[in-house]
Design a protein around this motif. Sequence first.
Motif, PDB file in Angstrom:
ATOM      1  N   VAL A  24      -2.126  33.633  36.380  1.00 34.46           N
ATOM      2  CA  VAL A  24      -2.587  34.084  35.614  1.00 34.46           C
ATOM      3  C   VAL A  24      -4.003  34.573  36.056  1.00 34.46           C
ATOM      4  N   LEU A  30      -7.931  36.208  35.138  1.00 34.66           N
ATOM      5  CA  LEU A  30      -8.706  36.255  33.982  1.00 34.66           C
ATOM      6  C   LEU A  30      -9.745  36.689  34.343  1.00 34.66           C
ATOM      7  N   ALA A  50      -6.813  38.806  30.529  1.00 34.04           N
ATOM      8  CA  ALA A  50      -5.944  38.234  31.210  1.00 34.04           C
ATOM      9  C   ALA A  50      -4.587  38.853  31.370  1.00 34.04           C
ATOM     10  N   LEU A  55      -2.561  31.652  25.763  1.00 36.01           N
ATOM     11  CA  LEU A  55      -3.881  32.438  26.023  1.00 36.01           C
ATOM     12  C   LEU A  55      -4.380  33.040  24.605  1.00 36.01           C
ATOM     13  N   VAL A  81      -8.312  34.523  23.931  1.00 37.56           N
ATOM     14  CA  VAL A  81      -8.404  35.657  24.895  1.00 37.56           C
ATOM     15  C   VAL A  81      -8.189  37.033  24.168  1.00 37.56           C
ATOM     16  N   ILE A 120      -4.395  40.558  26.381  1.00 34.20           N
ATOM     17  CA  ILE A 120      -3.271  39.788  27.340  1.00 34.20           C
ATOM     18  C   ILE A 120      -2.351  40.865  27.996  1.00 34.20           C
TER      19      ILE A 120
END
Length: 252
Positions: A113, A115, A157, A206, A211, A214
């Motif tokens: 992942v 970010l 992300a 997430l 977040v 995504i």
Amino acid sequence: MADPVEVIRSSALGTVPHGFLGRRGGVSTGAVSGLNAGFGADDDTENVRENRRLAAEAVLPGASFLTAYQVHSPDVAVVDKAWKHEDRPRADALVTRTPGLLLGILTADCAPVLLADADAGVIGAAHAGWRGAHGGVLEAVVAEMERLGARPENIAASIGPAIAQPSYEVDAPFREKFGEGDEIFFIPGREGRWQFDLEAYVARRLADAGVGRIDPLGLDTYADPERFFSYRLATHNGEPNYGRQISLIGLA
């Protein structure tokens, strides 16, 4: 001469230097042929070093390239300067706001992942297998980014190549490790078996961490051996070892 490496990018991360790299390109041979980035893959050390150099140059030339000693933990290392490989911390996520650093995560079925809060100039990279995701590594990396000035709602992300639900068979004891509300990530498979959706689980964790954007790339490491390394596929094929691909994000 090695073929060019393949760099897979996410629209969610925009112009932030980043890339998910598989096995295409690189100089390794045999069972780990291509761009193997893992020193633990029983590969020639000089090949791995050259593969890492090729990967870094394809994403952020001239940057200091850093990885952690990954242990399937929720631990995050905040990075403000380069370190020697032998001094790397035991952690499964890295966070920085320092330009010139390139953060790397190794995977071979687990979800990488990447970010970024581009406005705040804060980036992170996380190794999210089921243990790490279940243990809180994604919430932890978001929290550390926030301490460096990021805002969760401004974080984008992307979830890179990982084993997909059709390829990820698990047993009942595995399923029982997950809590109420997690049933949606499992569908019945063979008798007494289930298919687990790691990518969707990571995306949900997430989202729960706040977040704002995504981007799951939907790339199955198990089902595409010409493009990606896969621990589970190598095991099923009785291979002696398996390669590791690398995912990178940096600040120019």
